[in-house]
Enzyme design. Sequence first.
Site, mmCIF file in Angstrom:
data_model
loop_
_atom_site.group_PDB
_atom_site.id
_atom_site.type_symbol
_atom_site.label_atom_id
_atom_site.label_comp_id
_atom_site.label_asym_id
_atom_site.label_seq_id
_atom_site.Cartn_x
_atom_site.Cartn_y
_atom_site.Cartn_z
ATOM 1 N N TYR A 14 90.021 -37.066 -14.286
ATOM 2 C CA TYR A 14 90.945 -35.976 -14.613
ATOM 3 C C TYR A 14 91.531 -35.425 -13.317
ATOM 4 O O TYR A 14 90.832 -35.302 -12.301
ATOM 5 C CB TYR A 14 90.178 -34.910 -15.386
ATOM 6 C CG TYR A 14 90.941 -33.647 -15.689
ATOM 7 C CD1 TYR A 14 92.166 -33.686 -16.340
ATOM 8 C CD2 TYR A 14 90.413 -32.410 -15.344
ATOM 9 C CE1 TYR A 14 92.863 -32.513 -16.619
ATOM 10 C CE2 TYR A 14 91.096 -31.232 -15.631
ATOM 11 C CZ TYR A 14 92.326 -31.301 -16.261
ATOM 12 O OH TYR A 14 92.999 -30.146 -16.541
ATOM 13 N N ARG A 32 80.382 -10.862 -18.617
ATOM 14 C CA ARG A 32 80.572 -11.959 -17.675
ATOM 15 C C ARG A 32 79.385 -12.907 -17.690
ATOM 16 O O ARG A 32 79.513 -14.114 -17.483
ATOM 17 C CB ARG A 32 80.771 -11.420 -16.259
ATOM 18 C CG ARG A 32 81.109 -12.520 -15.241
ATOM 19 C CD ARG A 32 81.208 -11.979 -13.841
ATOM 20 N NE ARG A 32 79.925 -11.456 -13.376
ATOM 21 C CZ ARG A 32 79.767 -10.777 -12.244
ATOM 22 N NH1 ARG A 32 80.806 -10.493 -11.493
ATOM 23 N NH2 ARG A 32 78.578 -10.349 -11.886
#
Length: 393
Positions: free
Chosen positions: A107, A54
Amino acid sequence: MDLDWIINHHGEERQRYFGAVAPPVLQSSIFTFPDVAAMRAAATREFDAPFYTRGSNPTVHMLRQKLAALEGAEECLVFASGAAAIAAAVIACVAAGDHVVCVQKPYSWTRALLADLLARFGVAHRFVDASDIAEVAAALTPQTRLIVLESPNSLTFEVQDLAAIAALARPRGILTLCDNSHASPLNQSPLALGIDLVAHSATKYLNGHSDVVAGALCGSRALLERVFHGPFMTLGAIPGPHDAALILRGLRTLKLRMQRVAETTPRIAAFLAAHPRVARVWYPHAPENPQRALIARQMRASSGLVSFALKDADAAAIARFCDALQRFLLAVSWGGYESLVCPLVAFLPAGAPLIQQPGRAPPELIRLSIGLEDSDVLIADLQQALAQVGAAP
């Protein structure tokens, strides 16, 4: 460090992996240590060293090094999507009571982040026409902590003067973030113009094969560590090693792909601009674009996006045109090897009127992503589809 070296060799350390030419996929979630002291040391260096995937994975780390070098950055973090990269950057820079200035037509998920999510937690925002530096300056408040840019944006391709906005922001202690997905690192270098953070949808040109969803964030080590120890590790929106390896493979041809679309796209744009059934073309490098001087100063070459609107067409006519295309695939996204068409009417209910909304892209807009096909083939396909616009359904 030259571009070819970055793409083909930088960060790969082949001597550590049996001399393998292709980057290895270290498909492991965890990494072992010979003793507690070594484990303790690694736990304090997760930004740089494998501890738990991670945080850091060797295959992902190779990609981070390449993308940082391509952007001229000290560091890079890679995310599970471009939206995750932008969200992590914004969240790391603001707190309740702060204010963000953002380009007018960002966006869609950047808009949702500011208008829907962060607004719930006391972060204010304002969307502005950031191609006008005076409008950006007027939007700043004592609480402004971040300016979010997208140059060019991904639908109508407005460009912002990155150096001027950076010069406006920095003395005020305001950070700047630019989405550089449209241009790619090959065609624009926002950090060199004074921008603090650069984001990418690595799904697009960086990967280039439409088989990975990923994002990247580049900047100084200090800022990237702030992101890493905050939203990056907390939210865990990370890519897997296989995704990183696919992007590493895609980078091998980035230079060639960008050269190809830089040659082809102007021909497509010129064809559309001259066609009697086309009402308007949006293309940053068009000779008539009033921002052409800024674009020439700020960008090195064209990428593969061009948008247009049909003359006197309703939603049904736009659908007939798109359905008639044979070489353009009907899909969202862009930046892959294949040519795509994306009409905004696909996001409206069937039969809905085409109503202009302030600060939004025109609903009649049709965006093309030009892939690696021959320009004559693509023009012929557009020609036959345009001939059917006026035909009865």
